[in-house]
Design a protein around this motif. Sequence first.
Motif, mmCIF file in Angstrom:
data_model
loop_
_atom_site.group_PDB
_atom_site.id
_atom_site.type_symbol
_atom_site.label_atom_id
_atom_site.label_comp_id
_atom_site.label_asym_id
_atom_site.label_seq_id
_atom_site.Cartn_x
_atom_site.Cartn_y
_atom_site.Cartn_z
ATOM 1 N N ALA A 251 8.350 10.389 -0.663
ATOM 2 C CA ALA A 251 8.189 9.321 -1.655
ATOM 3 C C ALA A 251 9.456 8.489 -1.778
ATOM 4 O O ALA A 251 9.408 7.250 -1.866
ATOM 5 C CB ALA A 251 7.814 9.920 -3.009
ATOM 6 N N GLY A 252 10.615 9.152 -1.763
ATOM 7 C CA GLY A 252 11.868 8.432 -1.887
ATOM 8 C C GLY A 252 12.116 7.484 -0.727
ATOM 9 O O GLY A 252 12.531 6.332 -0.921
ATOM 10 N N VAL A 253 11.870 7.959 0.487
ATOM 11 C CA VAL A 253 12.046 7.104 1.662
ATOM 12 C C VAL A 253 11.090 5.915 1.600
ATOM 13 O O VAL A 253 11.472 4.763 1.865
ATOM 14 C CB VAL A 253 11.814 7.913 2.954
ATOM 15 N N SER A 254 9.843 6.178 1.240
ATOM 16 C CA SER A 254 8.838 5.109 1.181
ATOM 17 C C SER A 254 9.175 4.077 0.122
ATOM 18 O O SER A 254 9.062 2.863 0.354
ATOM 19 C CB SER A 254 7.452 5.724 0.905
ATOM 20 N N LEU A 255 9.605 4.541 -1.052
ATOM 21 C CA LEU A 255 9.974 3.599 -2.120
ATOM 22 C C LEU A 255 11.237 2.837 -1.754
ATOM 23 O O LEU A 255 11.393 1.669 -2.136
ATOM 24 C CB LEU A 255 10.172 4.358 -3.430
ATOM 25 N N GLY A 256 12.121 3.491 -1.020
ATOM 26 C CA GLY A 256 13.350 2.816 -0.627
ATOM 27 C C GLY A 256 13.109 1.648 0.321
ATOM 28 O O GLY A 256 13.698 0.570 0.169
ATOM 29 N N ILE A 257 12.243 1.844 1.289
ATOM 30 C CA ILE A 257 12.021 0.775 2.274
ATOM 31 C C ILE A 257 11.061 -0.291 1.760
ATOM 32 O O ILE A 257 10.906 -1.343 2.387
ATOM 33 C CB ILE A 257 11.485 1.359 3.602
ATOM 34 N N THR A 258 10.417 -0.034 0.617
ATOM 35 C CA THR A 258 9.474 -1.032 0.069
ATOM 36 C C THR A 258 9.932 -1.561 -1.290
ATOM 37 O O THR A 258 9.145 -2.197 -1.987
ATOM 38 C CB THR A 258 8.073 -0.415 -0.082
ATOM 39 N N ILE B 36 0.844 -1.200 0.000
ATOM 40 C CA ILE B 36 0.000 0.000 0.000
ATOM 41 C C ILE B 36 0.875 1.244 0.000
ATOM 42 O O ILE B 36 0.661 2.179 -0.790
ATOM 43 C CB ILE B 36 -0.937 -0.010 1.224
ATOM 44 N N LEU B 37 1.883 1.257 0.873
ATOM 45 C CA LEU B 37 2.788 2.403 0.949
ATOM 46 C C LEU B 37 3.545 2.602 -0.361
ATOM 47 O O LEU B 37 3.764 3.745 -0.792
ATOM 48 C CB LEU B 37 3.771 2.202 2.101
ATOM 49 N N LYS B 38 3.917 1.511 -0.997
ATOM 50 C CA LYS B 38 4.681 1.590 -2.246
ATOM 51 C C LYS B 38 3.864 2.266 -3.347
ATOM 52 O O LYS B 38 4.366 3.141 -4.067
ATOM 53 C CB LYS B 38 5.098 0.183 -2.682
#
Length: 496
Positions: A65-72, A21-23
């Motif tokens: 967005a970058g942090v979220s995409l990085g961890i997912t 969902i976060l991704k």
Amino acid sequence: MLLSRLSDIRRYELARHWAPILKIVAVLWVILALFMLLPLVVLLFERDPDAQAFAYAMVIVLGLAGVSLGITRRIPLELKPWQMFVLTAASWASVSLLASLPLILGAPALSFTNAVFESVSAITTTGSTVMVGIEHLSDGLKLWRGLMQWLGGIGIIVMGIAILPFLKVGGMRLFHTESSDWSEKVLPRTGGIAKATLCIYVTLTFVAMASYWFGGMQPLDAIVHGMTSLSTGGFANSDASFGAYAEKPWLLWLASLFMLSGALPFVLYIRFLRTSRAALWKDQQVRGLLKLLLAAIVILSAWRVLQGDPWFASLTHVTFNVISVVTTTGYASDDYTLWGALPVVAFFYLTFVGGCSGSTSGGMKMFRFQIALLMLRNQLRYLIHANGVFTTRYNEQPVTSEISRGVVAFSFFFFITVALLALSLSALGLDLVTSLTGAATAVANVGPGLGDVIGPAGNFYTLPAAAKWLLCLGMLMGRLEILTVVVLLTPMFWKR
């Protein structure tokens, strides 16, 4: 050791459930940031201080967005039905929240509450506003208000065609059952439908912009009104809304045409271009909408003429404002609350209607009223012929019990939501007209209400902060077809 192992398993399950969902939401944030680039370029070209606000907003959004995409990044995009419900609500709420940043950081320096209200109203294409002196905003902020509504408009179409039917919510479910699933016959996959829809949406928007420009609007006004007409959003570049062009009736007629274009099913445009030139007219929903508009325009135009108003001016303003309210655009060319008692009541009723399913408009949608009438007709038949067997058909296809239950459930929750929201607003001290029409216009995503405060000549700025947050919730619930949000509020949804 065992407890530690169980804790690791629990964290893994939580990550596996929520990371997809976060991704996806993070990807939407990137798209939002890219849209911010357009007003930023305009402001940099004009050397306007608001450019700094958009630059900061882009950095914040892209950072999140970058942090979220990085961890997912290693999480596969596999979504279960319950995750789709959460994704739909989370994406609209988060995008609306982040879209408010330029309004907070820019020259208007809106409070957090007012900025979120304005962005929620924009993204949901409601069109209610708390801003005063819109004419004096920077060109970048005017463009941003239009872009937010245009982005929300295409999001509504994609959600209505691709997401809500999958969740068994929304009007397009009617066209995704058994033999009536003609959308799959137009193009082989949902991705193809989305691309074709985007092309049509962009094309119609550019046609609207060019028409307004040639009709006498300034370039920026033509661009913004082109976006807010097709998205049936209703944001204008003037406090007077479309009343600023009341002396140019041809612009009102053009706007009426483009608002109506946005309120028709976009999948039917694809069918019209690819398979059937009669697709739009043969559709029962489209015919019903046009008949309703015609009836309302004739009655209210006749009313104004009988009151002594010139016939052409009456026809022009009635046509414009009726289409604006029914399509849930929310433009106003005149204060129709001054036309008399009949028009005021009529516009209140028209607030609930909405356009067609699979369009950018809000409201209850025309097909629900039509199916309800068909169900009522069958019930009357059963009273006369108790042992009769009657088949309800819509667009030459049988209406299943699932669709009938969906129409009844949606209608019930729609009016319950309006009633509870109106009751809550009245508890904050708002008068009856403001409370009732404010709730109705928020849930139906129309824009202006009735009365001196939030009517077509008024503004939502003076409402208390708590009322604005309640209206934000109402706008989001209305945009997400009510049931998508109601499901999230039930305890059984979270017991899996």
